[in-house]
Design a protein around this motif. Structure first.
Motif, short mmCIF file in Angstrom:
data_model
loop_
_atom_site.label_atom_id
_atom_site.label_comp_id
_atom_site.label_asym_id
_atom_site.label_seq_id
_atom_site.Cartn_x
_atom_site.Cartn_y
_atom_site.Cartn_z
N TYR A 1 0.95 -1.42 -0.05
CA TYR A 1 -0.05 -0.12 -0.07
C TYR A 1 1.00 1.29 -0.06
N TRP A 2 0.35 2.38 -0.15
CA TRP A 2 0.96 3.79 -0.49
C TRP A 2 1.18 4.70 0.55
N PHE A 3 1.17 4.23 1.65
CA PHE A 3 1.23 5.39 2.77
C PHE A 3 1.99 4.44 4.09
N ALA A 4 2.49 5.54 5.05
CA ALA A 4 2.81 5.16 6.28
C ALA A 4 1.99 5.42 7.40
N ALA A 5 1.60 4.66 8.44
CA ALA A 5 0.82 5.14 9.11
C ALA A 5 1.61 5.21 10.75
N LEU A 6 1.55 6.72 11.19
CA LEU A 6 2.34 7.01 12.45
C LEU A 6 1.50 7.35 13.44
N PRO A 7 1.70 7.57 14.69
CA PRO A 7 1.13 7.94 15.82
C PRO A 7 1.47 9.32 16.16
N ALA B 1 6.64 -14.35 -16.53
CA ALA B 1 6.82 -12.90 -15.90
C ALA B 1 5.99 -12.92 -14.76
N GLN B 2 6.53 -12.70 -13.67
CA GLN B 2 5.60 -12.49 -12.32
C GLN B 2 5.40 -10.92 -12.28
N THR B 3 4.11 -10.90 -11.68
CA THR B 3 3.49 -9.47 -11.61
C THR B 3 3.18 -9.28 -10.23
N ASP B 4 2.76 -8.23 -9.89
CA ASP B 4 2.19 -8.05 -8.51
C ASP B 4 3.42 -8.33 -7.60
N MET B 5 4.60 -8.02 -7.92
CA MET B 5 5.62 -8.35 -6.77
C MET B 5 5.59 -7.69 -5.40
N ARG B 6 4.82 -6.54 -5.30
CA ARG B 6 4.54 -5.92 -4.05
C ARG B 6 4.06 -6.86 -2.87
N ARG B 7 3.13 -7.78 -3.21
CA ARG B 7 2.62 -8.74 -2.47
C ARG B 7 3.98 -9.38 -1.53
N LEU C 1 7.93 -8.31 0.18
CA LEU C 1 8.36 -6.97 0.68
C LEU C 1 9.49 -6.39 -0.32
N GLY C 2 9.07 -5.58 -0.72
CA GLY C 2 9.99 -5.10 -1.77
C GLY C 2 9.31 -4.14 -2.91
N ASN C 3 10.13 -3.52 -3.78
CA ASN C 3 9.85 -2.38 -4.58
C ASN C 3 10.57 -3.12 -5.92
N TRP C 4 10.02 -3.84 -6.66
CA TRP C 4 10.57 -4.40 -7.86
C TRP C 4 10.24 -3.32 -8.95
N SER C 5 11.03 -2.86 -9.76
CA SER C 5 10.86 -1.96 -11.06
C SER C 5 9.66 -2.59 -11.71
N GLY C 6 8.77 -1.87 -12.05
CA GLY C 6 7.56 -2.35 -12.84
C GLY C 6 6.65 -3.29 -12.03
N ASP C 7 6.99 -3.48 -10.91
CA ASP C 7 6.06 -4.32 -9.89
C ASP C 7 6.15 -5.97 -10.57
N ALA C 8 7.34 -5.99 -11.32
CA ALA C 8 7.31 -7.43 -12.05
C ALA C 8 8.78 -7.71 -12.19
N ARG D 1 13.81 -15.01 2.85
CA ARG D 1 12.62 -14.47 2.50
C ARG D 1 12.84 -13.57 0.99
N VAL D 2 11.92 -13.57 0.49
CA VAL D 2 12.02 -12.88 -1.06
C VAL D 2 12.35 -11.58 -0.95
N GLY D 3 13.11 -10.89 -1.54
CA GLY D 3 13.84 -9.67 -1.75
C GLY D 3 14.43 -9.47 -3.02
N HIS D 4 14.67 -8.23 -3.39
CA HIS D 4 15.35 -7.98 -4.51
C HIS D 4 16.97 -7.50 -4.19
N ASP D 5 17.85 -7.97 -4.66
CA ASP D 5 19.38 -7.68 -4.22
C ASP D 5 19.71 -6.36 -4.88
N PRO D 6 20.71 -5.65 -4.42
CA PRO D 6 21.32 -4.57 -4.94
C PRO D 6 21.93 -5.03 -6.32
N PRO D 7 21.98 -3.91 -7.18
CA PRO D 7 22.47 -4.28 -8.47
C PRO D 7 23.74 -5.03 -8.43
#
Length: 456
Positions: A176-182, A335-341, A343-350, A408-414
């Motif tokens: 999702y596209w926000f952070a929630a703080l107190p 091609a795997q899509t919806d990678m935001r499921r 934890l990470g931020n894949w380019s193009g979400d795929a 756990r799944v994640g994207h490595d640095p370049p």
């Protein structure tokens, strides 16, 4: 057959092997222990894999992340979150100190009448606690709708919570596209205001998990789980953050406590890691965390991915675009899509994903407009189903095998694949599956994207 033996057999099908007892010290060759691998390599599943630590380049370009603060009250204006622009600015200052190692700067104007501040009435959002809420999907949809109004900013929603007293908790994730703080003074750690919480939750927003796999109520519970393998405590699957046997006891607040003794073993604690729950005035990011949040910062605010690294880089070649022309001897390529499921931020979400099997080969095209010498970078995916692979570009080996196994799944640095002479048109990358992770059912391979830099 053990994973190590299966890896050895697979590698012997791809390279020339010596007699048993004569392992090769060449990068990507066979080994019995680390001493038989070349410098910068380690012996994993009887294969010398690239073990060079991730480093943050000194000349990284700065990434600026504009912030937008949303202070929420109920529909009738009551129970407004107790937060002011100046208090948000104090949190932002601490986050900027912590994220400086990643060359990320959060930009916020502390003015209730300024461009970075909005007051919203929404009982739905004001009473959010987390993903156990009965109205969770509605809360996420409402928060995302606010964030979509400013897609180039990081939206932070400050809410009161469901009770008469303000909540002290926060949360965020990459789906999702926000952070929630107190409220600023509503959250405490070790007897003082929790100045670390804002930076911690933005870490989740940018793609980082906790360093601990679970919280333990007492030391006995942690010892009951521990059987000599500290990876049971690994919460993020990142190699340069130690597994974290986190116990809610006095160790959390004791700056001198840098180890945890379990069953006679001394386990280092990630005391200064911002994604841990410890109290420390020296919170920071590991090199892998720093590079991962840089990608998260660019992807989540729609900035140019080429800002990830120094140098004059060509536009990225997305892994999922290469699927159609990909050829695998065995194992499906998709091609795997919806990678935001994850934890990470894949380019193009795929990404491109190959369900590799031992001794199989994947061949990918590498399109280049002009012939020349290019430095090639690959951002690969790690995870519990991923294997050990040897890569070559136009039949020129890149060196050591690459171990893509993680808890756990994640994207490595370049990853720098070296400088190669490429011809105009389609070049080719070969990926040989030579080993399995310790609990991997197959030798998975994931490619987020490639980056190329023209060199003299």
């Amino acid at each position: 057959m053990s994973a190590s033996l299966r890896s050895l057999v697979a590698l012997c099908l791809l390279v020339s092997c010596g007699e048993p007892g004569e392992p090769s010290a060449e990068p990507g060759g066979l080994c019995a222990d680390d001493d038989e691998c070349a410098d910068g390599s380690a012996c994993v599943s009887s294969i010398c894999v690239d073990a060079r630590p991730v480093q943050v380049p000194d000349d990284l370009p700065w990434i600026t992340l504009p912030l937008h603060a949303v202070r929420v009250s109920d529909d009738d204006g009551m129970w407004q979150c107790p937060i002011s622009p100046d208090e948000v600015a104090r949190w932002v200052d601490e986050a900027n100190r912590i994220y400086e190692v990643a060359r990320i700067r959060f930009d916020f104007t502390a003015d209730a009448d300024g461009p970075d501040w909005t007051d919203v009435r929404s009982t739905l959002l004001n009473r959010m606690v987390g993903n156990a809420d009965l109205a969770w999907l509605e809360e996420i949809a409402a928060g995302d709708a606010i964030a979509r109004e400013r897609p180039d900013k990081v939206t932070v929603i400050f809410r009161h919570g469901p009770g008469s007293l303000p909540t002290g908790g926060g949360f965020s994730w990459t789906d999702y596209w926000f952070a929630a703080l107190p409220g600023f003074e509503a959250t405490w750690l070790c007897g003082h205001q929790n100045i670390l919480l804002f930076a911690h939750e933005l870490g989740h927003y940018l793609g980082l998990a906790h360093t601990h796999a679970r919280e333990y109520a007492d030391l006995a519970a942690a010892e009951a789980d521990y059987a000599g393998d500290p990876t049971i405590f690994d919460g993020d699957g990142i190699r340069d953050t130690p597994p974290d046997p986190f116990v809610r006891d006095l160790t959390q607040c004791d700056p001198a406590a840098i180890h945890r003794r379990l069953a006679g073993d001394e386990l280092p604690l990630p005391r200064d890691d911002v994604m841990a729950y410890y109290d420390s005035p020296a919170m920071t990011l590991s090199p892998t965390q720093a590079m991962r949040v840089r990608q998260g910062a660019l992807v989540r605010t729609g900035q140019d991915l080429r800002l990830l690294l120094p140098g004059e880089l060509l536009p990225p070649i997305e892994g999922e675009v290469l699927v159609e022309a990909a050829r695998a001897h065995f194992g499906a390529v998709e091609a795997q899509t919806d990678m935001r499921r994850e934890l990470g931020n894949w380019s193009g979400d795929a990404q491109l994903f190959w369900r590799g099997v031992l001794a199989a080969r994947l061949t990918l095209t590498l399109p280049v407009a002009e012939a020349g010498r290019y430095r090639v970078f690959a951002t690969l995916t790690v995870g519990p189903t991923h294997g050990i692979h040897r890569l070559a570009i136009n039949d020129e080996s890149i060196g050591g095998a690459i171990d893509l196994y993680a808890s756990r799944v994640g994207h490595d640095p370049p990853r720098d694949l070296g400088v190669h002479a490429l011809h105009a048109g389609d070049n080719h990358i070969t990926v040989d599956a030579v080993g399995l992770g310790p609990r991997a059912p197959f030798a998975g391979f994931g490619l987020d994207y490639l980056l190329l830099e023209r060199v003299p």
